[in-house]
Write a protein that holds these residues in place. Structure first.
Motif, mmCIF file in Angstrom:
data_model
loop_
_atom_site.group_PDB
_atom_site.id
_atom_site.type_symbol
_atom_site.label_atom_id
_atom_site.label_comp_id
_atom_site.label_asym_id
_atom_site.label_seq_id
_atom_site.Cartn_x
_atom_site.Cartn_y
_atom_site.Cartn_z
ATOM 1 N N LEU A 33 -40.797 -40.971 -23.186
ATOM 2 C CA LEU A 33 -41.664 -40.361 -22.219
ATOM 3 C C LEU A 33 -41.387 -41.059 -21.102
ATOM 4 N N SER A 34 -41.181 -40.226 -19.845
ATOM 5 C CA SER A 34 -40.799 -40.685 -18.634
ATOM 6 C C SER A 34 -41.590 -40.504 -17.445
ATOM 7 N N ALA A 35 -42.274 -39.266 -17.533
ATOM 8 C CA ALA A 35 -43.392 -38.670 -16.480
ATOM 9 C C ALA A 35 -43.920 -37.685 -17.282
ATOM 10 N N TYR A 36 -44.805 -37.047 -16.418
ATOM 11 C CA TYR A 36 -45.842 -35.754 -16.853
ATOM 12 C C TYR A 36 -45.624 -34.691 -15.866
ATOM 13 N N ARG A 37 -45.923 -33.395 -16.490
ATOM 14 C CA ARG A 37 -46.013 -32.357 -15.655
ATOM 15 C C ARG A 37 -47.415 -31.975 -15.643
ATOM 16 N N LEU A 38 -47.626 -31.645 -14.399
ATOM 17 C CA LEU A 38 -49.191 -30.964 -14.275
ATOM 18 C C LEU A 38 -49.176 -29.695 -13.393
ATOM 19 N N ASN A 39 -49.803 -28.422 -14.165
ATOM 20 C CA ASN A 39 -50.037 -27.437 -13.146
ATOM 21 C C ASN A 39 -51.251 -27.585 -12.470
ATOM 22 N N VAL A 40 -51.097 -27.350 -10.976
ATOM 23 C CA VAL A 40 -52.093 -27.523 -10.001
ATOM 24 C C VAL A 40 -52.324 -26.242 -9.007
ATOM 25 N N SER A 41 -53.374 -26.036 -8.950
ATOM 26 C CA SER A 41 -53.888 -24.792 -8.066
ATOM 27 C C SER A 41 -54.109 -25.346 -6.716
ATOM 28 N N ILE A 42 -53.749 -24.620 -5.593
ATOM 29 C CA ILE A 42 -53.820 -25.060 -4.281
ATOM 30 C C ILE A 42 -55.326 -24.402 -4.162
ATOM 31 N N GLN A 43 -56.360 -25.188 -3.533
ATOM 32 C CA GLN A 43 -57.538 -24.880 -3.159
ATOM 33 C C GLN A 43 -57.943 -24.991 -1.812
ATOM 34 N N ASP A 44 -57.133 -25.264 -0.780
ATOM 35 C CA ASP A 44 -57.265 -25.560 0.589
ATOM 36 C C ASP A 44 -57.211 -24.256 1.421
#
Length: 104
Positions: A33-44
């Motif tokens: 394990l070297s990092a994580y990925r995350l799905n992010v929704s832009i809400q601004d």
């Protein structure tokens, strides 16, 4: 206007929702394990990219908002510490140093 004109994280705004949980990123050589990925929704709402979904690489194997914190939540408001935007071979990539909870 060039692609590099869009490589400014402030254009994305500062309100994000983590969608579902993290996925692991393994080191190519060691398969650890070297990092994580995350799905992010832009809400601004002031962002031209409002409601877009991006995938952010979290360069931290122990993020402040932990894997367990996101495991059972479909969406969670988050802060992306040191968000960076770059491009490689015409593709945009997003990374951050840590994922923090939003204090309401």
């Amino acid at each position: 206007m060039k692609l590099n004109d869009f490589l400014k994280p402030e254009l994305l705004g500062n309100r994000f929702l983590a969608v579902k949980g993290y996925s692991e990123v393994l080191d190519r050589d060691t398969q650890k394990l070297s990092a994580y990925r995350l799905n992010v929704s832009i809400q601004d709402e002031s962002s031209d990219f409002f409601m877009e979904m991006i995938q952010v690489k979290v360069n931290n194997v122990a993020p402040t908002l932990s894997v367990i914190d996101l495991k059972n939540n479909k969406t969670t408001p988050v802060l992306l510490k040191d968000l960076n935007v770059g491009q490689f071979n015409g593709n945009l990539w997003f990374s951050c140093a840590d994922v923090l909870p939003v204090n309401k």
